[in-house]
Scaffold this motif. Structure first.
Motif, short mmCIF file in Angstrom:
data_model
loop_
_atom_site.label_atom_id
_atom_site.label_comp_id
_atom_site.label_asym_id
_atom_site.label_seq_id
_atom_site.Cartn_x
_atom_site.Cartn_y
_atom_site.Cartn_z
N ILE A 93 -69.78 35.90 -68.49
CA ILE A 93 -70.41 36.92 -67.64
C ILE A 93 -69.61 38.22 -67.69
O ILE A 93 -70.15 39.30 -67.94
N VAL A 94 -68.32 38.11 -67.44
CA VAL A 94 -67.47 39.30 -67.45
C VAL A 94 -67.46 39.94 -68.83
O VAL A 94 -67.58 41.17 -68.97
N GLY A 95 -67.37 39.12 -69.87
CA GLY A 95 -67.41 39.65 -71.23
C GLY A 95 -68.72 40.35 -71.53
O GLY A 95 -68.74 41.42 -72.17
N GLY A 96 -69.82 39.81 -71.07
CA GLY A 96 -71.12 40.43 -71.28
C GLY A 96 -71.22 41.79 -70.60
O GLY A 96 -71.75 42.75 -71.17
N VAL A 97 -70.69 41.89 -69.39
CA VAL A 97 -70.68 43.17 -68.68
C VAL A 97 -69.85 44.19 -69.45
O VAL A 97 -70.25 45.35 -69.63
N VAL A 98 -68.70 43.77 -69.94
CA VAL A 98 -67.84 44.68 -70.71
C VAL A 98 -68.55 45.15 -71.97
O VAL A 98 -68.57 46.35 -72.28
N VAL A 99 -69.16 44.24 -72.70
CA VAL A 99 -69.85 44.59 -73.94
C VAL A 99 -71.01 45.56 -73.66
O VAL A 99 -71.19 46.55 -74.37
N LEU A 100 -71.79 45.27 -72.63
CA LEU A 100 -72.90 46.18 -72.29
C LEU A 100 -72.39 47.57 -71.92
O LEU A 100 -72.99 48.57 -72.30
N ASN A 101 -71.28 47.63 -71.21
CA ASN A 101 -70.73 48.93 -70.85
C ASN A 101 -70.18 49.66 -72.06
O ASN A 101 -70.30 50.89 -72.15
N MET A 102 -69.60 48.95 -72.99
CA MET A 102 -69.11 49.58 -74.23
C MET A 102 -70.28 50.15 -75.02
O MET A 102 -70.20 51.24 -75.57
N GLY A 103 -71.38 49.42 -75.06
CA GLY A 103 -72.56 49.88 -75.79
C GLY A 103 -73.22 51.07 -75.12
O GLY A 103 -73.81 51.92 -75.76
N GLY A 104 -73.11 51.16 -73.79
CA GLY A 104 -73.72 52.27 -73.06
C GLY A 104 -72.87 53.51 -73.01
O GLY A 104 -73.31 54.55 -72.56
N ALA A 105 -71.63 53.41 -73.47
CA ALA A 105 -70.71 54.55 -73.38
C ALA A 105 -71.00 55.61 -74.42
O ALA A 105 -70.52 56.72 -74.33
#
Length: 106
Positions: A93-105
């Protein structure tokens, strides 16, 4: 300001979900009222957050951090067990949030 509102939305959602556990199936008045109030506040703050953050980023953080926090509170407050599967789930879950935020940056 968006992230501050989002943090408030997460805190309200976590408080509401925790109160729901104490409400005994929404049969106890005060925990049930706290549950309803917490969700109303959470959604209102999340709606305000969406004025400044993208919906994908905001929702990923809101749901992911909320879910991980509730899982930890389940361990601490309600004596729920911890096993490898739960740890892996929280990490994902935490990894998914991090990845989505990296993609949205970008």
């Amino acid at each position: 300001m968006g992230y501050l509102l989002l943090f408030g939305a997460i805190a309200a959602e976590v408080a509401a979900t925790t109160a729901m556990k104490y409400s005994d199936g929404l049969t106890r008045l005060w925990p049930s009222l706290l549950t309803a109030l917490g969700y109303v506040v959470s959604f209102a703050l999340l709606a305000r957050t969406l004025k400044s953050l993208s919906i994908g980023t905001a929702y990923a953080i809101w749901s992911g951090v909320g879910t991980a926090t509730i899982a930890v509170l389940g361990l601490m407050l309600f004596g729920e067990g911890l096993n490898t599967t739960k740890v892996a789930g929280i990490v994902l879950i935490v990894g998914g949030v991090v990845v989505l935020n990296m993609g949205g940056a970008h």
